[in-house]
Design a protein around this motif. Sequence first.
Motif, PDB file in Angstrom:
ATOM      1  N   ASP A 100       0.876  -1.176   0.000  1.00 33.16           N
ATOM      2  CA  ASP A 100       0.000   0.000   0.000  1.00 33.16           C
ATOM      3  C   ASP A 100       0.914   1.227   0.000  1.00 33.16           C
ATOM      4  O   ASP A 100       1.435   1.628   1.035  1.00 33.16           O
ATOM      5  CB  ASP A 100      -0.911   0.004   1.225  1.00 33.16           C
ATOM      6  CG  ASP A 100      -1.931   1.149   1.184  1.00 33.16           C
ATOM      7  OD1 ASP A 100      -1.756   2.072   0.354  1.00 33.16           O
ATOM      8  OD2 ASP A 100      -2.882   1.124   1.978  1.00 33.16           O
ATOM      9  N   SER A 101       1.096   1.804  -1.167  1.00 28.01           N
ATOM     10  CA  SER A 101       2.074   2.881  -1.315  1.00 28.01           C
ATOM     11  C   SER A 101       1.625   4.189  -0.688  1.00 28.01           C
ATOM     12  O   SER A 101       2.377   5.157  -0.686  1.00 28.01           O
ATOM     13  CB  SER A 101       2.384   3.103  -2.804  1.00 28.01           C
ATOM     14  OG  SER A 101       1.212   3.487  -3.495  1.00 28.01           O
ATOM     15  N   THR A 102       0.401   4.214  -0.151  1.00 28.13           N
ATOM     16  CA  THR A 102      -0.075   5.451   0.476  1.00 28.13           C
ATOM     17  C   THR A 102       0.112   5.446   1.990  1.00 28.13           C
ATOM     18  O   THR A 102      -0.068   6.484   2.635  1.00 28.13           O
ATOM     19  CB  THR A 102      -1.569   5.669   0.168  1.00 28.13           C
ATOM     20  OG1 THR A 102      -2.342   4.622   0.777  1.00 28.13           O
ATOM     21  CG2 THR A 102      -1.823   5.675  -1.334  1.00 28.13           C
ATOM     22  N   VAL A 103       0.445   4.278   2.552  1.00 26.76           N
ATOM     23  CA  VAL A 103       0.556   4.151   4.008  1.00 26.76           C
ATOM     24  C   VAL A 103       1.993   3.781   4.382  1.00 26.76           C
ATOM     25  O   VAL A 103       2.527   2.784   3.893  1.00 26.76           O
ATOM     26  CB  VAL A 103      -0.400   3.068   4.547  1.00 26.76           C
ATOM     27  CG1 VAL A 103      -0.251   2.929   6.064  1.00 26.76           C
ATOM     28  CG2 VAL A 103      -1.843   3.395   4.171  1.00 26.76           C
ATOM     29  N   PRO A 104       2.666   4.585   5.216  1.00 24.47           N
ATOM     30  CA  PRO A 104       4.041   4.266   5.616  1.00 24.47           C
ATOM     31  C   PRO A 104       4.128   2.887   6.272  1.00 24.47           C
ATOM     32  O   PRO A 104       3.232   2.455   6.998  1.00 24.47           O
ATOM     33  CB  PRO A 104       4.376   5.375   6.622  1.00 24.47           C
ATOM     34  CG  PRO A 104       3.486   6.509   6.233  1.00 24.47           C
ATOM     35  CD  PRO A 104       2.210   5.875   5.777  1.00 24.47           C
ATOM     36  N   GLY A 105       5.220   2.180   5.995  1.00 26.08           N
ATOM     37  CA  GLY A 105       5.434   0.845   6.547  1.00 26.08           C
ATOM     38  C   GLY A 105       6.340   0.035   5.650  1.00 26.08           C
ATOM     39  O   GLY A 105       6.805   0.505   4.600  1.00 26.08           O
ATOM     40  N   ASN A 106       6.632  -1.218   6.047  1.00 24.99           N
ATOM     41  CA  ASN A 106       7.465  -2.133   5.278  1.00 24.99           C
ATOM     42  C   ASN A 106       6.591  -3.209   4.639  1.00 24.99           C
ATOM     43  O   ASN A 106       5.754  -3.824   5.317  1.00 24.99           O
ATOM     44  CB  ASN A 106       8.522  -2.777   6.172  1.00 24.99           C
ATOM     45  CG  ASN A 106       9.559  -1.774   6.653  1.00 24.99           C
ATOM     46  OD1 ASN A 106       9.850  -0.794   5.964  1.00 24.99           O
ATOM     47  ND2 ASN A 106      10.120  -1.994   7.834  1.00 24.99           N
ATOM     48  N   TYR A 107       6.805  -3.454   3.365  1.00 22.42           N
ATOM     49  CA  TYR A 107       6.013  -4.425   2.609  1.00 22.42           C
ATOM     50  C   TYR A 107       6.960  -5.324   1.817  1.00 22.42           C
ATOM     51  O   TYR A 107       8.166  -5.067   1.723  1.00 22.42           O
ATOM     52  CB  TYR A 107       5.064  -3.709   1.650  1.00 22.42           C
ATOM     53  CG  TYR A 107       4.144  -2.710   2.316  1.00 22.42           C
ATOM     54  CD1 TYR A 107       2.915  -3.095   2.819  1.00 22.42           C
ATOM     55  CD2 TYR A 107       4.525  -1.373   2.442  1.00 22.42           C
ATOM     56  CE1 TYR A 107       2.060  -2.174   3.428  1.00 22.42           C
ATOM     57  CE2 TYR A 107       3.688  -0.447   3.048  1.00 22.42           C
ATOM     58  CZ  TYR A 107       2.450  -0.848   3.540  1.00 22.42           C
ATOM     59  OH  TYR A 107       1.627   0.055   4.130  1.00 22.42           O
ATOM     60  N   THR A 108       6.405  -6.391   1.226  1.00 21.30           N
ATOM     61  CA  THR A 108       7.202  -7.326   0.431  1.00 21.30           C
ATOM     62  C   THR A 108       6.676  -7.367  -1.006  1.00 21.30           C
ATOM     63  O   THR A 108       5.467  -7.485  -1.233  1.00 21.30           O
ATOM     64  CB  THR A 108       7.143  -8.745   1.025  1.00 21.30           C
ATOM     65  OG1 THR A 108       7.676  -8.716   2.352  1.00 21.30           O
ATOM     66  CG2 THR A 108       7.967  -9.717   0.177  1.00 21.30           C
ATOM     67  N   VAL A 109       7.603  -7.285  -1.958  1.00 24.76           N
ATOM     68  CA  VAL A 109       7.270  -7.468  -3.371  1.00 24.76           C
ATOM     69  C   VAL A 109       8.016  -8.705  -3.864  1.00 24.76           C
ATOM     70  O   VAL A 109       9.165  -8.940  -3.482  1.00 24.76           O
ATOM     71  CB  VAL A 109       7.639  -6.218  -4.205  1.00 24.76           C
ATOM     72  CG1 VAL A 109       9.130  -5.899  -4.131  1.00 24.76           C
ATOM     73  CG2 VAL A 109       7.225  -6.402  -5.660  1.00 24.76           C
ATOM     74  N   VAL A 110       7.357  -9.521  -4.706  1.00 20.19           N
ATOM     75  CA  VAL A 110       7.925 -10.794  -5.162  1.00 20.19           C
ATOM     76  C   VAL A 110       8.128 -10.738  -6.679  1.00 20.19           C
ATOM     77  O   VAL A 110       7.196 -10.464  -7.438  1.00 20.19           O
ATOM     78  CB  VAL A 110       7.015 -11.979  -4.795  1.00 20.19           C
ATOM     79  CG1 VAL A 110       7.632 -13.289  -5.295  1.00 20.19           C
ATOM     80  CG2 VAL A 110       6.778 -12.031  -3.284  1.00 20.19           C
ATOM     81  N   TYR A 111       9.359 -11.019  -7.110  1.00 22.71           N
ATOM     82  CA  TYR A 111       9.710 -11.125  -8.531  1.00 22.71           C
ATOM     83  C   TYR A 111       9.794 -12.603  -8.892  1.00 22.71           C
ATOM     84  O   TYR A 111      10.343 -13.405  -8.129  1.00 22.71           O
ATOM     85  CB  TYR A 111      11.061 -10.468  -8.812  1.00 22.71           C
ATOM     86  CG  TYR A 111      11.097  -8.973  -8.584  1.00 22.71           C
ATOM     87  CD1 TYR A 111      10.962  -8.095  -9.646  1.00 22.71           C
ATOM     88  CD2 TYR A 111      11.283  -8.440  -7.309  1.00 22.71           C
ATOM     89  CE1 TYR A 111      11.009  -6.729  -9.457  1.00 22.71           C
ATOM     90  CE2 TYR A 111      11.327  -7.068  -7.104  1.00 22.71           C
ATOM     91  CZ  TYR A 111      11.186  -6.217  -8.181  1.00 22.71           C
ATOM     92  OH  TYR A 111      11.235  -4.855  -7.988  1.00 22.71           O
ATOM     93  N   SER A 112       9.316 -12.975 -10.079  1.00 27.82           N
ATOM     94  CA  SER A 112       9.416 -14.377 -10.514  1.00 27.82           C
ATOM     95  C   SER A 112       9.586 -14.454 -12.022  1.00 27.82           C
ATOM     96  O   SER A 112       9.151 -13.557 -12.756  1.00 27.82           O
ATOM     97  CB  SER A 112       8.173 -15.166 -10.083  1.00 27.82           C
ATOM     98  OG  SER A 112       7.005 -14.669 -10.702  1.00 27.82           O
ATOM     99  N   ALA A 113      10.236 -15.531 -12.463  1.00 31.13           N
ATOM    100  CA  ALA A 113      10.434 -15.783 -13.894  1.00 31.13           C
ATOM    101  C   ALA A 113      10.456 -17.289 -14.103  1.00 31.13           C
ATOM    102  O   ALA A 113      11.070 -18.023 -13.326  1.00 31.13           O
ATOM    103  CB  ALA A 113      11.729 -15.149 -14.390  1.00 31.13           C
TER     104      ALA A 113
END
Length: 416
Positions: A235-248
């Motif tokens: 949630d790019s509008t709320v400060p905090g730490n998040y996880t994004v996953v890349y895959s191929a």
Amino acid sequence: MAGSTINQDSNRYKRRRNKKRKMARRLFFMVFILIIAGTIGYFAGEKAVFASIKKAVVLEVGEAPVELGLFDKSGKGSFLTDTSSIDMNTPGEYSISIKKYFYTVPSRLIVKDTIAPQGKPVEVTLWKGERVEATALVAEVTDKTEVSISYKEEPDFTRVGNQETVIVLKDAGNNITELVSNINVLDDKVAPVIYGVKDIITAYAGDTISYRTDVTVKDNSNKEIELKIDSSSVDSTVPGNYTVVYSAEDGAGNKTTKKATVKIMERKVTEDEVYALADSVLEKIIDDSMSKEQKARAIYSWIERNIGYVGKPTSFDWLKAAYDGFTKKKADCYIYYSVSRALLTRAGIENLEVVREDGGHYWNLAKTDDGWYHFDTTPRAGGGEFCLLTDGQLKSYSDKHKNSHLFDADNYPRTP
């Protein structure tokens, strides 16, 4: 004597009459014979002319031009049909009209495709799970017409090793050529490699995040592999730490994943930043010759034209709210208040924050040359303009619209 003379005259008259009748009969029979002879001659000539023209001419596709001699060896006729308009690269049958003497003779042109297409087989090597079209297994295809290329039977692209496959070439005339080619399928146990993923991606709340910047995928197959990015938890509008996953994942099913932490930080907006944005607007819409009222109305008009309403709650940091309004052109009532505050202040117009009694709405009081007025740039479903209204004008609207602007007047300066 008199009677003898009369008889002689009568006989002469009869002889002359009979003679004329005989001459008329002879003329009639001569004309009749000529007509019969002419008719016989016409039909005899027509039959001869028709016989001299071929009823049909057969040509192979691609043969051109269409010459008269193919239809009439004497060359004394001429085409009535425009033969240049006939597509000699397409099989078909065409009607032809030929003028010879004063006869019009019909004929046909038959364009046939009897020659099968040609091509050379090509051997292909690929990784397990990859697929190629039949066109990749043939080269130098030649034919006078368009050729379709297909597999006689679909190869098994998951079976490792060499396998023969039959490629079918079919032209517009349904002539078929079959070529035998080879597919060499290699086993692939190496997963793609993802390069350029950062351990931590930082951004300020509300920013657009470019997850793909400098991120690439390489695979041993040298094929282009799709990079998938799952940022659904961010949630790019709320400060905090998040996880994004890349895959191929490659064609053989070998898959690689990488994770990165997305750190969304609260943007600390400075007064200088906001006032710089306000100044860039004001230099286009006001000048020193204008009164405070004229400047206020120009500001109201610019906000009305350039910032759209969005009902999403915002943080109650007026600098950040104003910054978001100037940069994103979207606002709730607090952002409208904050943008108005910045513009009015930089235009030299003193202003105050007004809050509805229930805390659900914000607007400004602006001081012009003759006193304070309500200044509310937030658009309302009930319509209306709220640029420099008196207490009485605002109350009249509020009473008719469910206390839309009910506030404690004792806490604010009175309007004229």
